[in-house]
Scaffold this active site. Structure first.
Site, PDB file in Angstrom:
ATOM      1  N   VAL A  17      32.385  27.416   0.581  1.00  0.00           N
ATOM      2  CA  VAL A  17      30.948  27.350   0.860  1.00  0.00           C
ATOM      3  C   VAL A  17      30.739  26.750   2.251  1.00  0.00           C
ATOM      4  O   VAL A  17      31.680  26.265   2.879  1.00  0.00           O
ATOM      5  CB  VAL A  17      30.220  26.487  -0.204  1.00  0.00           C
ATOM      6  CG1 VAL A  17      30.357  27.111  -1.593  1.00  0.00           C
ATOM      7  CG2 VAL A  17      30.753  25.053  -0.219  1.00  0.00           C
ATOM      8  N   CYS A  18      29.492  26.777   2.702  1.00  0.00           N
ATOM      9  CA  CYS A  18      29.160  26.168   3.991  1.00  0.00           C
ATOM     10  C   CYS A  18      29.309  24.653   3.873  1.00  0.00           C
ATOM     11  O   CYS A  18      28.996  24.114   2.830  1.00  0.00           O
ATOM     12  CB  CYS A  18      27.720  26.510   4.388  1.00  0.00           C
ATOM     13  SG  CYS A  18      27.484  28.281   4.639  1.00  0.00           S
TER      14      CYS A  18
END
Lengths: 82, 276
Positions: A17-18
């Protein structure tokens, strides 16, 4: 955009994920030469806009950011600057 | 170098600075390969060492011969209440490793003197001065100049602070203050007191300047001195120049080896700065 982009390296960041999608893409691009193309596969939808935006901020070229199938996207980047 | 060289934990730990364009994986690698010596595990050295370790500076050396005293705790954040009586280098190393086990902490548990200063300092890339006394401040200045090491200097007393970076050839502490003031003229922290957050601020500034030097980014605080008056909440900068008459780095230097001065401490006010 045409399909025949020569890809020099590909990384699979599915499950990431970011901001790690960007961080790992950035680290991969750092190892490459200017002009080379990196293809990044992600399954975290916000990365499809966040990674290209951050890469453009760093002066790299975003050649493509597109949906591949129900779960995955590809982001194709060309290294423009060290 | 690059992604393969970092563990997943390192990528997570350093992600917020790797994201910075000026740092990246290459900068993070420079930090991990860097060796920084912090003189004194006290008010300035504490925040400086904590942030350098947290940033992933690979080797952090700590010079301190002293033990933790209760009166240190309001400013020396490397040490905790239960550390009172312990050697500062031990307490410091433990705190730093709890922040970041990636770091190698080198303990120099001895007073810095003319006999050991060169050999202690010489392996390091950058030196952070958190000395609380004049003999050590001059010793570190002289040794860094003679060894060609950048010195990130900080100095605090009561509500006032000074910070600058000395790079050999661009001036040194003796260009400002050629010799120590006589003992007793300048009050020490113990005599005059100090607001605890003041060394916190200046130590952080020293950590930032050190990281900038390691990465080669930005404009280092070279050839200028930052002055902070906490009561007035006023930051000022004054230009510093190498003094051709400096006894250490001037055109005809008279100091060619280290000197041990008598023990005393405090912050001097140079005539040239007092006018500003």
């Amino acid at each position: 955009m045409s399909i025949d982009i020569q890809v020099d390296r590909e990384i699979n960041l599915k499950g990431e994920v970011c901001p790690y999608t960007f961080v790992k893409s950035k680290l991969a691009l750092e190892e490459m030469e200017v002009g080379q193309v990196l293809r990044v596969i992600v399954d975290h939808e916000p990365a499809v806009t966040n990674v290209p935006r951050s890469m453009e901020n760093e002066g790299q070229a975003v050649l493509r950011a597109a949906k591949l199938n129900d779960t995955d996207w590809e982001i194709v980047l060309r290294k423009e600057t060290e | 170098m690059g992604m393969s060289a970092f563990s997943d934990e390192q990528i997570q730990r350093y992600s917020r600075q790797i994201i910075l364009k000026e740092v990246g994986g290459k900068g993070q690698r420079k930090l991990l390969n860097a060796q920084v010596l912090v003189i004194g595990a006290g008010g300035l050295g504490s925040p400086a060492a904590v942030y350098l370790a947290a940033a992933g500076v690979g080797t952090v050396g700590i010079v301190d011969f002293d033990r933790v005293d209760m009166s240190n705790l309001h400013r020396q954040i490397l040490h905790h209440t239960e550390d009172v009586g312990r050697l500062k280098v031990e307490s410091a190393a433990e705190t730093l490793l709890r922040y970041n086990p990636d770091v190698t902490v080198v303990r120099h548990q001895e007073p810095l003197t003319s006999h050991n200063a060169m050999s202690i300092i010489s392996p390091y890339d950058v030196v952070v001065n958190g000395a609380d006394n004049f003999p050590t401040r001059y010793l570190v200045n002289d040794a860094c100049y003679l060894l060609g090491k950048p010195l990130v200097d900080g100095c605090i007393l009561m509500f006032d602070a000074q910070a600058t970076v000395f790079v050999p050839g661009k001036g040194c502490y003796r260009c400002l203050y050629p010799a120590p003031p006589p003992p007793g003229l300048v009050p020490s922290c113990a005599e005059a007191g100090v607001l605890g957050a003041l060394p916190g601020l200046i130590g952080c500034l020293q950590a930032i300047e050190t990281v900038k030097l390691i990465l080669g980014i930005g404009e280092p605080l070279v050839s200028r001195m930052l002055l902070y008056d906490a009561l007035a909440a006023d930051f000022r900068q004054v230009k510093l120049r190498r003094d051709p008459a400096c006894p250490l780095c001037g055109d005809s230097p008279t100091i060619r080896e280290l000197i041990d001065y008598e023990e005393f401490c405090g912050v001097p006010i140079p005539a040239a700065l007092a006018e500003h």
